[in-house]
Design a protein around this motif. Sequence first.
Motif, mmCIF file in Angstrom:
data_model
loop_
_atom_site.group_PDB
_atom_site.id
_atom_site.type_symbol
_atom_site.label_atom_id
_atom_site.label_comp_id
_atom_site.label_asym_id
_atom_site.label_seq_id
_atom_site.Cartn_x
_atom_site.Cartn_y
_atom_site.Cartn_z
ATOM 1 N N VAL A 63 82.730 -5.403 39.983
ATOM 2 C CA VAL A 63 81.842 -5.744 41.099
ATOM 3 C C VAL A 63 81.994 -7.187 41.554
ATOM 4 O O VAL A 63 81.440 -7.556 42.608
ATOM 5 N N ALA A 64 82.700 -8.007 40.800
ATOM 6 C CA ALA A 64 82.861 -9.419 41.163
ATOM 7 C C ALA A 64 83.448 -9.529 42.563
ATOM 8 O O ALA A 64 84.410 -8.827 42.904
ATOM 9 N N GLY A 65 82.839 -10.390 43.366
ATOM 10 C CA GLY A 65 83.299 -10.577 44.736
ATOM 11 C C GLY A 65 82.632 -9.655 45.742
ATOM 12 O O GLY A 65 82.744 -9.870 46.953
ATOM 13 N N ARG A 66 81.940 -8.634 45.242
ATOM 14 C CA ARG A 66 81.240 -7.692 46.141
ATOM 15 C C ARG A 66 79.729 -7.735 45.947
ATOM 16 O O ARG A 66 78.968 -7.539 46.907
ATOM 17 N N PHE A 67 79.278 -7.957 44.727
ATOM 18 C CA PHE A 67 77.850 -7.994 44.400
ATOM 19 C C PHE A 67 77.418 -9.426 44.126
ATOM 20 O O PHE A 67 78.208 -10.233 43.618
ATOM 21 N N THR A 68 76.149 -9.729 44.433
ATOM 22 C CA THR A 68 75.589 -11.048 44.169
ATOM 23 C C THR A 68 74.215 -10.890 43.536
ATOM 24 O O THR A 68 73.357 -10.193 44.082
ATOM 25 N N ILE A 69 74.042 -11.529 42.406
ATOM 26 C CA ILE A 69 72.749 -11.513 41.727
ATOM 27 C C ILE A 69 72.015 -12.816 42.017
ATOM 28 O O ILE A 69 72.636 -13.889 42.100
ATOM 29 N N SER A 70 70.700 -12.732 42.191
ATOM 30 C CA SER A 70 69.884 -13.922 42.438
ATOM 31 C C SER A 70 68.498 -13.686 41.864
ATOM 32 O O SER A 70 68.146 -12.555 41.501
ATOM 33 N N ARG A 71 67.736 -14.765 41.771
ATOM 34 C CA ARG A 71 66.381 -14.649 41.244
ATOM 35 C C ARG A 71 65.458 -15.583 41.985
ATOM 36 O O ARG A 71 65.892 -16.640 42.481
ATOM 37 N N ASP A 72 64.196 -15.199 42.044
ATOM 38 C CA ASP A 72 63.162 -15.996 42.697
ATOM 39 C C ASP A 72 62.041 -16.174 41.679
ATOM 40 O O ASP A 72 61.289 -15.237 41.405
ATOM 41 N N HIS A 73 61.937 -17.375 41.148
ATOM 42 C CA HIS A 73 60.941 -17.618 40.101
ATOM 43 C C HIS A 73 59.520 -17.534 40.662
ATOM 44 O O HIS A 73 58.598 -17.148 39.951
ATOM 45 N N ALA A 74 59.343 -17.883 41.910
ATOM 46 C CA ALA A 74 58.007 -17.835 42.515
ATOM 47 C C ALA A 74 57.512 -16.397 42.644
ATOM 48 O O ALA A 74 56.305 -16.140 42.585
ATOM 49 N N LYS A 75 58.454 -15.467 42.792
ATOM 50 C CA LYS A 75 58.084 -14.061 42.955
ATOM 51 C C LYS A 75 58.337 -13.231 41.696
ATOM 52 O O LYS A 75 58.154 -12.015 41.715
ATOM 53 N N ASN A 76 58.785 -13.893 40.633
ATOM 54 C CA ASN A 76 59.103 -13.172 39.393
ATOM 55 C C ASN A 76 60.016 -11.980 39.663
ATOM 56 O O ASN A 76 59.788 -10.866 39.154
#
Length: 124
Positions: A63-76
């Motif tokens: 999936v590298a190059g096609r998928f992106t993981i992210s997080r929002d600490h304010a929204k858990n």
Amino acid sequence: QVQLVESGGGLVQAGGSLRLSCAASGLTFSTAFMAWFRQAPGKEREFVAVITRTGVGYYSDSVAGRFTISRDHAKNSVYLELNNLKPEDTAVYSCAAKIGTIADVRRAGDYAYWGQGTQVTVSY
């Protein structure tokens, strides 16, 4: 208690995109490794991506190059952006969490908490 609730799955044509979300509660989100795994029918659960507490992402080769993981600490919450989807990406996608240290971020057994999963289906 800890709850992880995924959303955003669906049916999409090959080449399309989806955005998965995982809302976490009952844990100190800022201290958790958050990951996405997937499981296709008849196959073993497979590591997809993980994001560290400081926001660094790691991906499986598929999936590298096609998928992106992210997080929002304010929204858990943790997100997985799926682009250029392929039929072989069809699976139930689940998020997972591990508080504190982790031996192997790609090993499902190292995660203590799991969501119920959301279905992603990619048609030809």
